[in-house]
Write an enzyme that holds these catalytic residues in place. Structure first.
Site: not given
Ligand code: AMP
Ligand code: ZN
Length: 112
Positions: A31-32, A87, A93-94, A100-102
């Protein structure tokens, strides 16, 4: 591929990511904006909007993703445990509408 989807672009390598695992079904990358010392995202290569739009035809893929988590966690050194989060939708909070799975860990996480 959904042309306006960030994670489809990551899947297609149009946008760079720090990949830690990939196979023919899923990709795992860092995650960035990490919310823990280890914060990985697992996505299916195939675009699915969110958990709210999953149907029975996706069950093998979702089962595959979940069953892949222990290997990813082991390889990331998450011996003390980890947290998995999906999410879903605006209230959940998506932010990126490609399911995607955190996977979070690396130290004791605050209560969620
Ligand atoms: P969500 O809020 O569950 O949709 O999570 C989206 C996640 O994607 C967040 O934790 C962001 O930090 C992450 N994210 C957004 N852009 C990027 C990217 N370019 N590379 C890696 N992670 C990202
Ligand atoms: Zn997508």
């Amino acid at each position: 591929m959904m042309s306006d989807c960030l994670f489809c672009k990551i899947e297609a390598e149009e946008i760079p990511s720090d990949r830690v695992y990939e196979d023919d079904k899923v990709i795992v990358f860092k995650d960035i904006y990490p919310k823990a010392s280890v914060h990985l995202l697992m996505i299916p290569r195939q675009h699915i909007d969110s958990l709210a739009t999953v149907t029975g035809k996706d069950q093998d893929l979702l089962g595959y993703m979940l069953a892949k988590v222990p290997e990813i966690a082991r390889d990331a050194g998450l011996d003390g445990g980890f947290r998995t989060i999906i999410n879903t939708g605006a209230d959940g909070g998506q932010e990126v509408f490609h399911i995607h799975l955190h996977i979070l860990g690396g130290s004791k996480l605050p209560f969620a």
